[in-house]
Write an enzyme that holds these catalytic residues in place. Sequence first.
Site: not given
Length: 627
Positions: A325, A469-471
Amino acid sequence: MLAGAGGQGRVDGKPLIRRADFRSLGTATMPTYQAPVDEVTFILNDVLRIERFNNLPGFAEATPDVVEAILVEAGKFCTEVLAPLNRTGDEEGCTRHEDGRVTTPKGFREAYRQMVDGGWLGLAAPAEFGGQGLPGTLTVAVNEFLASANLAFSMYPGLVQGAVAALLAHGSDAAKKVYLPKLISGVWAGTMNLTEPHCGTDLGLLRTKAMPQPDGSYKITGTKIFISGGEQDLTENIIHLVLARIEGAPAGTKGISLFIVPKILPNADGSLGARNGVSCGSLEHKMGIKASATCVMNYDNATGFLIGEANRGLQAMFVMMNEARLAVGVQGLALSEVAYQNAVTYAKERRQGRALSGAKEPNQPADPIIVHPDVRRMLMTIKAFNEAARALALWTALKGDIAWRSPDEKERQAADDHMGLLTPVVKGVLTDIGFANTVMAQQVFGGHGYIAESGMEQFVRDARIPMIYEGANGIQALDLVGRKLPKDGGRALQTFFAEVQGFINEHKADEAMKPYVGPLNTALSHLQQATMWFMQNALAKPDHAGAGANDYMHLFGLVALGYMWCCIVKAAREKLKAGANGATERMNGKLVTARFFMERMLPETATHLARIQAGADSMMALGAEGF
């Protein structure tokens, strides 16, 4: 007869203007990139003053000369090797063959080999496993250069760094001995396998199964999607980190475990053995980062090995996800930076109209468009973001180094608190604004920005994925408001408030600092009011928190960026007092850019506060049939 468009009209069958002539007309050409080495060294040496941390492992070796040499060489590699592959990689993309193999675009294998030979993957990794042991903050700086030059390429080494972090934190001694040297050297690559066709953020729904075996291993069966680098031709092996549910484990997130699932099973001596039951079922066809292989991965009784404790896989995976992140936030900055660089070059060359205040170059048929206030509005907005965002990312990375390396438990805890609080802000705010800035830079080009040759439309397409992406960024906002603010009784948040307020109090009597700390004080008050509003209203009605989360994240981000600008101004003024060592114009430019941020960007905190205080009522009033 005239026909055609885009500078390719024809008269009597002959072309009027060829693409090769565009440079002489001051219009679109292939994009370029220069790593902002001076900017990074200024942040590290003058703003963050990393020499203060020479007591931490790896920092004493990171002298100013060593840091500059590393950044210069990294910049040269990115400019000369990676940037020229960005557009061709986008055009060619990755190819999946009938046997499941995936090949990357032309030139990628050679570039990856150069990166491996240069030791770039092990920059901050422990020396005992073949790394150089330098601060992780340097890796974050180099990651910005990589992502600016070629985001799709940078995905491959970036995933290796995440896998290394997860194994260092949770891997057994035996696993570390087998996997870390190969990953750190770049001989093997890593991936992160979370998402499944029916579940993304809600990992409690995942169905991938892990069946225990008599020898202590597991058989992994299931399908994962959106797996970056799931299959490629850059490395001899790929180490998949896979979330799965052991047979009989509790439902939901409390029953998830993390496994190492190698593409090729290693022998005891680290040599390659049998092919494992894992394969790439297909490649996703995407809007951007087309040279990054985004795979559907099929696990068919694949052999896997447990990492950490059973049913506690999310805790282990979160180490990798937090690394990712922060890296994704840097990607937002990186694309904003490369788009800005090209927009500035274009604005200085493209001639259109005259300055409102009178012709600036009367001997030319028109002035360059950089004389126009609206063009400057766009360029200054991007510039003001980039410089503060870089400081914020490096400051947060430095806290990560302290959390990992400090011998002082209280210092480690405070740094870990900072990382937990700021990671969703860095990821969400830097990627949201980074994307907006690529669009703004494209606008500077006008119609030429919409044409593929300029490269600007690729930056826009590539910048869209870091927001997802990655949340996805909405999840980052909910994580900030729902988990990070109340954590440990609000300890991390109160520490942040105290630090920013302390800086304001220290400098508010300085006349030269008032144009900067005054607006920051107002913005900090807005953030504190928003926090109090949530405390008073969101507990009874959680939708209030959900409705205001995105605005709160961006309000927080503006305060953090404003604080960074104040720190930058302080450092720039000190440098100017000391003679600036040839950087007078650049330091004075920072004072001007900081004033622009305070006057034109930071006041947006008032709008975010008003939206938060409006609550969720109008947002939630319509029934689903009303949409």
